[in-house]
Scaffold this motif. Structure first.
Motif, short mmCIF file in Angstrom:
data_model
loop_
_atom_site.label_atom_id
_atom_site.label_comp_id
_atom_site.label_asym_id
_atom_site.label_seq_id
_atom_site.Cartn_x
_atom_site.Cartn_y
_atom_site.Cartn_z
N ALA A 204 40.08 88.85 43.58
CA ALA A 204 41.15 89.68 42.62
C ALA A 204 42.38 89.06 42.84
CB ALA A 204 40.84 91.04 42.50
N ALA A 205 42.97 88.96 44.30
CA ALA A 205 44.14 88.25 44.60
C ALA A 205 44.48 87.26 44.19
CB ALA A 205 44.21 88.68 46.24
N LYS B 57 47.25 86.04 41.53
CA LYS B 57 48.26 85.20 41.86
C LYS B 57 48.28 83.95 40.87
CE LYS B 57 49.58 81.70 45.50
NZ LYS B 57 49.39 80.62 44.80
N GLU B 58 47.01 83.49 40.60
CA GLU B 58 47.24 82.38 39.60
C GLU B 58 47.82 82.79 38.24
OE1 GLU B 58 46.27 79.20 39.84
OE2 GLU B 58 46.05 79.69 42.27
N ALA B 59 47.42 84.15 37.73
CA ALA B 59 48.10 84.67 36.61
C ALA B 59 49.43 84.75 36.63
CB ALA B 59 47.28 85.83 36.12
N SER B 60 49.92 85.10 37.70
CA SER B 60 51.38 85.68 37.65
C SER B 60 52.12 84.24 37.73
CB SER B 60 51.65 86.21 38.84
OG SER B 60 51.52 85.47 40.04
N GLU B 61 51.63 82.97 38.17
CA GLU B 61 52.35 81.78 38.14
C GLU B 61 52.22 81.31 36.85
OE1 GLU B 61 50.36 79.32 41.08
OE2 GLU B 61 51.18 80.32 42.87
N LYS B 62 51.29 81.48 36.12
CA LYS B 62 51.17 81.05 34.51
C LYS B 62 52.24 81.97 33.92
CE LYS B 62 46.66 79.04 34.48
NZ LYS B 62 45.45 79.12 34.26
N VAL B 63 52.28 83.24 34.00
CA VAL B 63 53.14 83.99 33.25
C VAL B 63 54.77 83.54 33.64
CG1 VAL B 63 54.06 86.43 32.95
CG2 VAL B 63 51.77 85.81 33.01
N SER B 64 54.95 83.23 34.79
CA SER B 64 56.21 83.07 35.14
C SER B 64 56.57 81.62 36.13
CB SER B 64 57.00 84.17 35.91
OG SER B 64 58.22 83.82 36.48
N PRO B 65 56.47 80.56 35.20
CA PRO B 65 56.36 79.31 35.94
C PRO B 65 57.96 78.85 36.46
CG PRO B 65 56.36 78.85 33.53
CD PRO B 65 56.51 80.26 33.76
#
Length: 104
Positions: free
Chosen positions: A16-17, A21-29
């Motif tokens: 889950a972590a 982490k991967e999803a948050s980098e895609k949201v705010s690149p």
């Protein structure tokens, strides 16, 4: 509680972590504004000591006539050859590269 159940819980938490982490980098690149400022200060310090610096933490749009990109705006002041120099800059929010530098 069995060891197997505990290990399944740990593995699920780690998975889950990584996904979050991967999803948050895609949201705010964007590169963090503080890191952009530190890199710019490092380059300025090669010529002379810095007296002050600032950066807006939110992005602004910068247009060069062809395209519009998100930038961080900020400034640097320093003493150089006995005179105070003040610069304002716009740095690409995705890469941290300075796209505009103006001596005020």
């Amino acid at each position: 509680m069995k060891l197997r159940d505990f290990l399944i819980g740990v593995a699920t938490g780690l998975a889950a972590a990584v996904i979050i982490k991967e999803a948050s980098e895609k949201v705010s690149p964007y590169v963090p504004a503080g890191q952009v400022l530190e890199n710019i200060k490092k380059e300025f310090k090669k010529d002379a000591p810095i007296d002050g610096s600032w950066i807006y933490m939110k992005t602004d749009d910068f247009t060069n006539g062809i395209m519009t990109i998100p930038v961080y705006r900020g400034g640097i002041s320093r003493m150089h050859a006995g005179e105070m120099q003040t610069f304002e800059f716009a740095a690409d929010a995705r890469s941290g590269v300075v796209v505009e530098l103006i001596e005020v």
